[in-house]
Design a protein around this motif. Structure first.
Motif, PDB file in Angstrom:
ATOM      1  N   ALA A   1       5.432   7.823   2.111  1.00  8.31           N
ATOM      2  CA  ALA A   1       4.950   6.733   3.160  1.00  8.31           C
ATOM      3  C   ALA A   1       6.026   5.629   3.632  1.00  8.31           C
ATOM      4  O   ALA A   1       6.757   5.388   2.539  1.00  8.31           O
ATOM      5  CB  ALA A   1       3.834   5.925   2.607  1.00  8.31           C
ATOM      6  N   ARG A   2       5.728   5.237   4.764  1.00  6.73           N
ATOM      7  CA  ARG A   2       6.776   4.209   5.323  1.00  6.73           C
ATOM      8  C   ARG A   2       6.574   2.828   4.616  1.00  6.73           C
ATOM      9  O   ARG A   2       5.666   2.337   4.813  1.00  6.73           O
ATOM     10  CB  ARG A   2       6.998   4.205   6.889  1.00  6.73           C
ATOM     11  CG  ARG A   2       8.204   3.430   7.303  1.00  6.73           C
ATOM     12  CD  ARG A   2       7.942   3.194   8.708  1.00  6.73           C
ATOM     13  NE  ARG A   2       9.250   2.610   9.173  1.00  6.73           N
ATOM     14  CZ  ARG A   2       9.429   1.397   9.010  1.00  6.73           C
ATOM     15  NH1 ARG A   2       8.572   0.532   8.503  1.00  6.73           N
ATOM     16  NH2 ARG A   2      10.446   0.903   9.582  1.00  6.73           N
ATOM     17  N   VAL A   3       7.567   2.436   4.247  1.00  2.32           N
ATOM     18  CA  VAL A   3       7.585   1.145   3.704  1.00  2.32           C
ATOM     19  C   VAL A   3       8.321   0.098   4.306  1.00  2.32           C
ATOM     20  O   VAL A   3       9.590   0.590   4.741  1.00  2.32           O
ATOM     21  CB  VAL A   3       8.165   1.174   2.025  1.00  2.32           C
ATOM     22  CG1 VAL A   3       8.381  -0.222   1.537  1.00  2.32           C
ATOM     23  CG2 VAL A   3       7.230   1.823   1.128  1.00  2.32           C
ATOM     24  N   LYS A  18       0.904  -1.113  -0.143  1.00  2.00           N
ATOM     25  CA  LYS A  18       0.122  -0.028   0.003  1.00  2.00           C
ATOM     26  C   LYS A  18       0.892   1.364   0.123  1.00  2.00           C
ATOM     27  O   LYS A  18       0.713   2.211  -0.805  1.00  2.00           O
ATOM     28  CB  LYS A  18      -0.961   0.044   1.210  1.00  2.00           C
ATOM     29  CG  LYS A  18      -1.955  -1.093   1.168  1.00  2.00           C
ATOM     30  CD  LYS A  18      -2.544  -1.228   2.385  1.00  2.00           C
ATOM     31  CE  LYS A  18      -2.094  -1.506   3.741  1.00  2.00           C
ATOM     32  NZ  LYS A  18      -1.495  -2.833   3.807  1.00  2.00           N
ATOM     33  N   SER A  19       1.872   1.315   0.938  1.00  2.37           N
ATOM     34  CA  SER A  19       2.773   2.521   1.072  1.00  2.37           C
ATOM     35  C   SER A  19       3.353   2.694  -0.241  1.00  2.37           C
ATOM     36  O   SER A  19       3.806   3.874  -0.650  1.00  2.37           O
ATOM     37  CB  SER A  19       3.368   2.549   2.440  1.00  2.37           C
ATOM     38  OG  SER A  19       2.617   2.157   3.405  1.00  2.37           O
ATOM     39  N   SER A  20       4.041   1.594  -0.755  1.00  6.97           N
ATOM     40  CA  SER A  20       4.830   1.736  -2.111  1.00  6.97           C
ATOM     41  C   SER A  20       4.000   2.202  -3.021  1.00  6.97           C
ATOM     42  O   SER A  20       4.417   3.044  -3.815  1.00  6.97           O
ATOM     43  CB  SER A  20       5.309   0.012  -2.464  1.00  6.97           C
ATOM     44  OG  SER A  20       5.935  -0.308  -1.211  1.00  6.97           O
ATOM     45  N   ALA A  77      -5.137   8.585   1.867  1.00  6.68           N
ATOM     46  CA  ALA A  77      -5.068   7.574   3.013  1.00  6.68           C
ATOM     47  C   ALA A  77      -4.454   6.644   3.030  1.00  6.68           C
ATOM     48  O   ALA A  77      -5.108   5.440   2.555  1.00  6.68           O
ATOM     49  CB  ALA A  77      -6.639   7.559   3.854  1.00  6.68           C
ATOM     50  N   ASP A  78      -3.233   6.340   3.833  1.00  9.30           N
ATOM     51  CA  ASP A  78      -2.615   4.995   3.828  1.00  9.30           C
ATOM     52  C   ASP A  78      -3.104   4.298   5.184  1.00  9.30           C
ATOM     53  O   ASP A  78      -2.811   4.753   6.332  1.00  9.30           O
ATOM     54  CB  ASP A  78      -0.932   5.383   4.036  1.00  9.30           C
ATOM     55  CG  ASP A  78      -0.187   3.924   3.748  1.00  9.30           C
ATOM     56  OD1 ASP A  78      -0.711   2.964   3.331  1.00  9.30           O
ATOM     57  OD2 ASP A  78       1.069   3.993   3.982  1.00  9.30           O
ATOM     58  N   LEU A  79      -3.884   3.361   4.940  1.00  8.40           N
ATOM     59  CA  LEU A  79      -4.426   2.729   6.125  1.00  8.40           C
ATOM     60  C   LEU A  79      -3.530   1.678   6.717  1.00  8.40           C
ATOM     61  O   LEU A  79      -2.728   0.799   5.701  1.00  8.40           O
ATOM     62  CB  LEU A  79      -5.788   2.349   5.730  1.00  8.40           C
ATOM     63  CG  LEU A  79      -6.924   3.036   5.341  1.00  8.40           C
ATOM     64  CD1 LEU A  79      -8.278   2.617   5.208  1.00  8.40           C
ATOM     65  CD2 LEU A  79      -6.798   4.232   6.341  1.00  8.40           C
ATOM     66  N   GLY A 132       3.167  -4.572   9.014  1.00  4.26           N
ATOM     67  CA  GLY A 132       2.941  -3.809  10.011  1.00  4.26           C
ATOM     68  C   GLY A 132       3.598  -2.443   9.967  1.00  4.26           C
ATOM     69  O   GLY A 132       3.565  -1.683  11.110  1.00  4.26           O
ATOM     70  N   ALA A 133       4.106  -1.894   8.784  1.00  8.65           N
ATOM     71  CA  ALA A 133       4.776  -0.951   8.777  1.00  8.65           C
ATOM     72  C   ALA A 133       4.091   0.295   9.022  1.00  8.65           C
ATOM     73  O   ALA A 133       4.536   1.269   9.550  1.00  8.65           O
ATOM     74  CB  ALA A 133       5.249  -0.693   7.429  1.00  8.65           C
ATOM     75  N   THR A 134       2.910   0.516   8.576  1.00  4.15           N
ATOM     76  CA  THR A 134       1.925   1.377   8.695  1.00  4.15           C
ATOM     77  C   THR A 134       0.826   1.171   9.955  1.00  4.15           C
ATOM     78  O   THR A 134       0.216   0.165   9.412  1.00  4.15           O
ATOM     79  CB  THR A 134       1.031   1.839   7.450  1.00  4.15           C
ATOM     80  OG1 THR A 134       2.122   2.048   6.374  1.00  4.15           O
ATOM     81  CG2 THR A 134       0.135   3.175   7.620  1.00  4.15           C
ATOM     82  N   ALA A 135       0.860   1.662  10.952  1.00  7.38           N
ATOM     83  CA  ALA A 135       0.150   1.353  12.039  1.00  7.38           C
ATOM     84  C   ALA A 135      -0.948   2.378  12.616  1.00  7.38           C
ATOM     85  O   ALA A 135      -0.964   2.597  13.638  1.00  7.38           O
ATOM     86  CB  ALA A 135       1.223   0.851  13.332  1.00  7.38           C
TER      87      ALA A 135
HETATM   88 MG   LIG Z   1       2.394   0.398   4.785  1.00 11.53          MG
END
Ligand SMILES: [Mg+2]
Ligand SMILES: Nc1nc2c(ncn2[C@@H]2O[C@H](COP(=O)(O)OP(=O)(O)OP(=O)(O)O)[C@@H](O)[C@H]2O)c(=O)[nH]1
Length: 520
Positions: free
Chosen positions: A232-234, A216-218, A274-276, A239-242
């Motif tokens: 966005a953190r990859v 997602k973040s990528s 929105a990066d969920l 669980g990178a995006t929390a």
């Molecule tokens: Mg992510």
């Protein structure tokens, strides 16, 4: 699941859902429409199909309900003649015995991780949808309460694309053809947990959903292909995006004294991303996991400006119950939806067709979906931009109509819609600070900002340490995660200095937060 066609031949995206809570068309109608016009997917023409919505109620309880530990087992790929041992299935459900898709039949019991409607309401939705289709056939557009025909509808909303101004639109269009180099910038508005919703930006938003580690973040980073600002953190570990991380894609930068002002003070947001957090929520404590779920649910259910949900599934995996349940939840929440298959670069060309067919079957998608994308090769990125633009513009039109008809007050979006002269103004004018300086202040408002980029913060959150048992219980069991050692997108990490300053920024936030909580 009902799948049909939009009357408009120009609509390029494939699956739209608009149920009651979100619906601007009518109080009770869910709308699922398809128009199969994937430029690259090799799909020409349109197809309509209807899947029987009366599905059997499942007896099993939700294995992913908050607090429950889900055990999954690895399984070899079942179809005969398929030797692709590198593809994995993450549930114990075999392909041959996979239950028929039960999107509308999904009940609260078996629908992780977000709310869905009860069976009765779903049936009502289906009936309403059938009526809506009849009305469209008869030339009555139910989207405007049944007494306005399509021409009037179009006339009423002319000029309503103002939220995406002509110049921004040109920029975004241009981006579709030059996805790698773009002058636009991305700014992290904030990361939100504990049922706190991000502040409204007054522009359409797109949400990225999918299992942990699906990309997602990528994808967000790739879509923006930015030259500065946030990314966005990859992460290689799920669980990178929390948290619900909201990013603003900024429009044309402003100039001051001959030089460009970049960042928040210089340009206004034109789109929100929105990066969920991924579902599965590996490595998160139970408390954090619940907080994440609540916030995601709230965001998806209540966000007025949410124009499109992008559900990501890994090309190499067969969709599981989680994916199906999220699709169902999105349907119920009325979020227009496109499904994309990520990491297509990982598939051999001989595997592509079968992989796409399995995802399509597993989720009951119309032809043309999923859209194949790769952050490595750039496959599908332009097509996705088209879909995003169409969805955002549709949403703006819907909202404008709803405001005109008194069905919605428009919230912050209204400010932008009300502005007639300056296509880009409205929202920001209301955020001038006391000195009369334009903008900027908005992004500095730390009240709503829980922390920058959820993961690092959560990793060091005292709640995390206090719940080690829960953490271990919910620890990622290694089943879903496929190593991606070979891929590092340079757009995600610029230079070392930037990383260091980012870490420092995070550290400072953590200290501030701990001070606020009286822990230090
Ligand atoms: Mg992510
Ligand atoms: N080969 C390849 N790897 C990818 C692609 N997209 C993402 N990855 C890799 O997949 C891993 C996970 O990517 P993320 O973008 O962090 O995934 P996510 O869905 O945001 O994960 P969570 O935040 O944990 O939910 C990283 O190692 C990426 O480098 C792709 O298109 N191709």
């Amino acid at each position: 699941c009902l799948v049909g066609n939009l009357p408009s031949p120009t609509c390029a995206f494939a699956l739209m859902v608009r149920p009651p809570s979100h619906c601007m068309h009518s109080p009770t109608l869910p709308i699922i429409t398809t128009s199969l016009n994937m430029a690259k997917g090799g799909v020409h023409g349109k197809k309509t199909r209807m899947i029987n919505a009366t599905t059997k109620k499942k007896k099993t309880s939700n294995p992913n309900a908050p607090g429950k530990h889900r055990k999954t087992s690895k399984r070899d790929r079942p179809p005969e003649g398929d030797n692709k041992s590198d593809r994995k299935q993450s549930t114990s459900t075999s392909t041959t015995s996979r239950p028929k898709l039960s999107i509308l039949g999904t009940t609260k019991k078996n629908a992780p991780p977000w709310q869905v409607l009860g069976e009765k309401d779903m049936k009502k939705n289906v009936e309403a949808e059938i009526i809506r289709r009849e009305r469209i056939k008869l030339g009555i557009d139910s989207s405007s309460a049944g007494n306005t025909n399509k021409e009037t509808f179009r006339a009423d909303v002319s000029g309503s694309n103002k939220l995406i101004s002509p110049s921004d639109r040109i920029m975004l269009n241009w981006k579709r053809f030059n996805p790698v180099s773009t002058p636009s910038d991305l700014t992290l508005v904030g990361a939100y947990l504990e049922k706190r919703l991000p502040p409204s930006l007054g522009v359409p938003e797109v949400a990225f959903l999918g299992r942990s580690n699906v990309g997602k973040s990528s994808l967000l980073n790739k879509l923006v292909a930015k030259v500065g600002g946030d990314t966005a953190r990859v992460g290689k570990t799920p669980g990178a995006t929390a948290a619900v991380n909201l990013y603003a894609l900024l429009g044309q930068p402003k100039r001051k004294g001959g030089s460009l002002i970049t960042g928040a003070g210089g340009a206004k947001p034109i789109l929100g991303f929105a990066d969920l957090p991924g579902f599965g929520f590996a490595k998160l404590s139970k408390e954090t996991k619940e907080s994440v779920e609540d916030t995601a649910e709230l965001y998806l259910g209540k966000r007025r400006e949410l124009s499109l949900g992008i559900l990501l599934v890994d090309s190499r995996r067969i969709p599981n119950e989680d994916d199906r349940a999220v699709l169902a939840a999105l349907f119920d929440m009325g979020v227009p939806l496109i499904v994309v298959a990520t990491k297509s670069d990982k598939l051999k060309s001989s595997e592509v067709d079968m992989a796409m067919a399995e995802i399509r079957d597993g989720l009951g998608l119309p032809d043309g979906q999923p859209l194949r994308i790769s952050c490595v090769t750039g496959e599908g990125i332009r097509e996705l931009w088209s879909i995003i633009l169409d969805a955002c513009e549709s949403r703006v039109e819907e909202l404008k109509l709803a405001i005109e008809e008194g069905r919605d007050d428009g919230g912050v979006m209204r400010m932008a819609l009300d502005e007639d002269d300056d296509e880009n103004s409205g929202f920001y004018d209301d955020y001038e600070d006391e000195d009369g300086d334009e903008e900027g202040e908005y992004f500095d408002d730390d009240e709503d900002l829980v922390y920058d980029q959820g993961y690092d913060w959560v990793q060091n959150d005292s709640r995390f340490d206090n719940n080690m048992d829960d953490v271990l219980d919910n620890f990622y069991d290694g089943d879903q995660f496929i190593e991606d050692d070979d891929f590092v997108d340079e757009a995600q990490w610029s230079d070392r200095t930037e990383k260091e300053s980012f870490k420092l920024k995070n550290l400072k936030k953590r200290v501030d937060e701990m001070e606020r909580r009286g822990e230090i």
